[in-house]
Design an enzyme around this catalytic site. Sequence first.
Site, PDB file in Angstrom:
ATOM      1  N   SER A  63       0.839  -1.194   0.000  1.00  0.00           N
ATOM      2  CA  SER A  63       0.000   0.000   0.000  1.00  0.00           C
ATOM      3  C   SER A  63       0.882   1.255   0.000  1.00  0.00           C
ATOM      4  O   SER A  63       1.645   1.469  -0.942  1.00  0.00           O
ATOM      5  CB  SER A  63      -0.939  -0.037   1.202  1.00  0.00           C
ATOM      6  OG  SER A  63      -1.909   0.975   1.130  1.00  0.00           O
ATOM      7  N   ASP A 112      -9.838  -3.461  -5.201  1.00  0.00           N
ATOM      8  CA  ASP A 112      -9.085  -2.404  -4.535  1.00  0.00           C
ATOM      9  C   ASP A 112      -9.285  -1.064  -5.229  1.00  0.00           C
ATOM     10  O   ASP A 112      -9.200  -0.956  -6.457  1.00  0.00           O
ATOM     11  CB  ASP A 112      -7.601  -2.779  -4.532  1.00  0.00           C
ATOM     12  CG  ASP A 112      -6.734  -1.811  -3.752  1.00  0.00           C
ATOM     13  OD1 ASP A 112      -7.274  -0.941  -3.048  1.00  0.00           O
ATOM     14  OD2 ASP A 112      -5.490  -1.949  -3.837  1.00  0.00           O
ATOM     15  N   HIS A 120      -8.118  -4.579  -1.069  1.00  0.00           N
ATOM     16  CA  HIS A 120      -6.897  -3.997  -0.521  1.00  0.00           C
ATOM     17  C   HIS A 120      -6.508  -4.714   0.780  1.00  0.00           C
ATOM     18  O   HIS A 120      -7.356  -5.098   1.574  1.00  0.00           O
ATOM     19  CB  HIS A 120      -7.138  -2.512  -0.238  1.00  0.00           C
ATOM     20  CG  HIS A 120      -5.909  -1.724   0.028  1.00  0.00           C
ATOM     21  ND1 HIS A 120      -5.064  -1.297  -0.977  1.00  0.00           N
ATOM     22  CD2 HIS A 120      -5.366  -1.285   1.187  1.00  0.00           C
ATOM     23  CE1 HIS A 120      -4.068  -0.620  -0.454  1.00  0.00           C
ATOM     24  NE2 HIS A 120      -4.218  -0.609   0.868  1.00  0.00           N
TER      25      HIS A 120
END
Length: 349
Positions: free
Chosen positions: A181, A277, A307
Amino acid sequence: MQKKTAALLLAPALGAGLITWAFRSKPFTIQEDKCATITTAGRIRLALLRQLIRGMRLRTKQLGLPEVAMRAIEQRVAPTAYGPANVTFYWPAAVTHDPLPVYINFHGGGFMIGYPQQDDLLCRYLAHHAQCLVVNVDYVLAPEHPFPAAIFQSYEVVKWVSDQAATLGYDGGRLAIGGHSAGGSIAAAVALLVKERQDFPLALQILDYPSLNIAERTRHKHVLSRRKQVLSVELTAFFKHVYAPCPTDWTNPLASPLLADNLTGLAPALIITAEYDLLRDDGSAYAEKLRQFGVPVTHREFQGVDHAFTHSGPKEAAEQAWNMMRMALKEAFHVQPEPLELDLTEDLD
């Protein structure tokens, strides 16, 4: 005594009311110079999110993936211009060759709320199965340290790891970086700096559902109207405006690596994206752009997941992603053939 009792009885209600207020109020405001400032509600929200993320290691552990024993786990401090950075060294127990190559990991958390321990199980897994030293980095967070502090500090940590190879006993010539991320964004930015400065070689960059274009309006990203996503538009906008408060920074390639003009000569990349995501298209577009500049890329989009799936599941997808990271590191460190080019949108058996 009665006042004290009344206060104790009212405390839970006041706490719940405060939390409700914090999440319903604006977390940031835009000033006359178009830069964002975090509000009191935003700071309360941030404190709650930081507390919440502390449970990430437990959720990862609940996937049922093993906690691999290490020969040693060492805490060290890397000196940087942005303050000392705490780093954790994971030394694998069973070593088949010496000195070990190095993988440097950057945790996720929106540049604001993450912490290294959430990646503990993955660091152990990669150290053991990829036969490398893993260095897990505790980089500075916003709003205390807004962009570009985390980027430049992380680069200095990677350079320090490279410089310390002979002293600490590992192979600084076989070095890879990666992150998840926001950590994927940091890894991509550090790879750009490595290419620019040429201080040390880089064998691989692992970008796990990375944020790579904060200049794009959040509501224009991969928003699913009929499905609740792990990263909401509101939460992503909060992260973005606190991490990089001024829009003039959003197009900087170190904040948005997808906007870099020239990617020629970057380290080979493994890019992992997730079907549901919000950031899915960032990774997919970066994989395509890297190919256009002749950079070897392995890209896989995992179907049916969102995600942070490598940490929160489902287990089968997380296990496959961890295995891809392991294989990419072993290939980059040991085998050294031409990297396999993949761009899969279906699950692999």
